[in-house]
Design a protein around this motif. Sequence first.
Motif, PDB file in Angstrom:
ATOM      1  N   PHE A  73      12.952   9.185  24.124  1.00 27.20           N
ATOM      2  CA  PHE A  73      13.634   7.897  24.265  1.00 27.20           C
ATOM      3  C   PHE A  73      14.687   7.953  23.557  1.00 27.20           C
ATOM      4  CE2 PHE A  73      14.882   3.541  22.902  1.00 27.20           C
ATOM      5  CZ  PHE A  73      15.290   3.157  23.900  1.00 27.20           C
ATOM      6  N   THR A  74      16.035   7.783  23.942  1.00 26.19           N
ATOM      7  CA  THR A  74      17.333   7.661  23.081  1.00 26.19           C
ATOM      8  C   THR A  74      17.784   6.315  23.417  1.00 26.19           C
ATOM      9  OG1 THR A  74      17.942   9.901  23.854  1.00 26.19           O
ATOM     10  CG2 THR A  74      19.904   8.693  23.121  1.00 26.19           C
ATOM     11  N   TYR A  75      17.951   5.457  22.250  1.00 20.35           N
ATOM     12  CA  TYR A  75      18.300   4.249  22.164  1.00 20.35           C
ATOM     13  C   TYR A  75      19.919   4.105  22.098  1.00 20.35           C
ATOM     14  CZ  TYR A  75      19.577  -0.259  20.049  1.00 20.35           C
ATOM     15  OH  TYR A  75      19.952  -1.468  19.821  1.00 20.35           O
ATOM     16  N   GLU A  76      20.447   3.224  22.860  1.00 22.00           N
ATOM     17  CA  GLU A  76      22.006   2.934  22.865  1.00 22.00           C
ATOM     18  C   GLU A  76      22.018   1.447  22.812  1.00 22.00           C
ATOM     19  OE1 GLU A  76      25.449   3.051  26.338  1.00 22.00           O
ATOM     20  OE2 GLU A  76      23.611   4.145  26.677  1.00 22.00           O
ATOM     21  N   PRO A  77      22.870   1.100  21.389  1.00 23.97           N
ATOM     22  CA  PRO A  77      23.056  -0.252  21.370  1.00 23.97           C
ATOM     23  C   PRO A  77      23.777  -1.123  22.174  1.00 23.97           C
ATOM     24  CG  PRO A  77      23.709   1.011  19.218  1.00 23.97           C
ATOM     25  CD  PRO A  77      23.370   2.068  20.395  1.00 23.97           C
ATOM     26  N   GLY A  78      23.343  -2.236  22.485  1.00 25.40           N
ATOM     27  CA  GLY A  78      23.953  -3.166  23.326  1.00 25.40           C
ATOM     28  C   GLY A  78      23.154  -3.347  24.792  1.00 25.40           C
ATOM     29  N   PHE A  79      21.881  -2.773  24.688  1.00 22.49           N
ATOM     30  CA  PHE A  79      21.118  -2.698  25.930  1.00 22.49           C
ATOM     31  C   PHE A  79      19.686  -3.023  25.542  1.00 22.49           C
ATOM     32  CE2 PHE A  79      24.588   0.158  27.186  1.00 22.49           C
ATOM     33  CZ  PHE A  79      24.759  -0.217  28.402  1.00 22.49           C
ATOM     34  N   GLU A  80      19.091  -3.860  26.263  1.00 26.43           N
ATOM     35  CA  GLU A  80      17.752  -4.229  26.126  1.00 26.43           C
ATOM     36  C   GLU A  80      17.084  -3.474  27.015  1.00 26.43           C
ATOM     37  OE1 GLU A  80      15.186  -8.124  26.937  1.00 26.43           O
ATOM     38  OE2 GLU A  80      16.260  -8.502  25.159  1.00 26.43           O
ATOM     39  N   TYR A  81      16.093  -2.761  26.546  1.00 28.25           N
ATOM     40  CA  TYR A  81      15.005  -1.853  27.108  1.00 28.25           C
ATOM     41  C   TYR A  81      13.701  -2.223  27.444  1.00 28.25           C
ATOM     42  CZ  TYR A  81      18.519   1.892  25.912  1.00 28.25           C
ATOM     43  OH  TYR A  81      19.705   2.262  25.669  1.00 28.25           O
ATOM     44  N   VAL A  82      13.001  -2.054  28.677  1.00 31.55           N
ATOM     45  CA  VAL A  82      11.546  -2.097  28.948  1.00 31.55           C
ATOM     46  C   VAL A  82      11.042  -0.726  28.921  1.00 31.55           C
ATOM     47  CG1 VAL A  82       9.783  -3.096  30.162  1.00 31.55           C
ATOM     48  CG2 VAL A  82      11.722  -4.545  29.806  1.00 31.55           C
ATOM     49  N   LEU A  83      10.132  -0.345  28.194  1.00 31.44           N
ATOM     50  CA  LEU A  83       9.589   1.077  28.240  1.00 31.44           C
ATOM     51  C   LEU A  83       8.165   0.934  28.343  1.00 31.44           C
ATOM     52  CD1 LEU A  83      11.345   2.576  25.295  1.00 31.44           C
ATOM     53  CD2 LEU A  83      12.287   2.438  27.700  1.00 31.44           C
TER      54      LEU A  83
END
Length: 113
Positions: A73-83
């Motif tokens: 998983f690569t996190y990108e600020p400004g986005f909410e994720y459901v994983l």
Amino acid sequence: MKNILKIVSYTFAMTFLMIQCKPMPNSTSGDEKTFIIASQAVDCTGVAPMKCLQVKEKESDSWGNFYSNIEGFTYEPGFEYVLKVKTEKIENPPMDGSSIKYTLVQQVSKTKK
């Protein structure tokens, strides 16, 4: 003599079935969880000061610091994720590390916040 053949046949059949039985994949290696990842990481302190993802498992939960990483998983600020994430216990974890390994199974959503 027929009884002995029946017993031998029965024993062979049962032994064969027992050998063929295998644990289900992931039945002992870990669980699958759903994580909601907040759009911003926060300052936190683990072994040293760092940035932590904010994670919760249900919408109604409060955000909590996530001190580990999620493999794949690569996190990108400004986005909410459901994983969907697989968790596995680590047999001999390092003293300063997590006892659980997290691996991305599926990115369900990525929403701009």
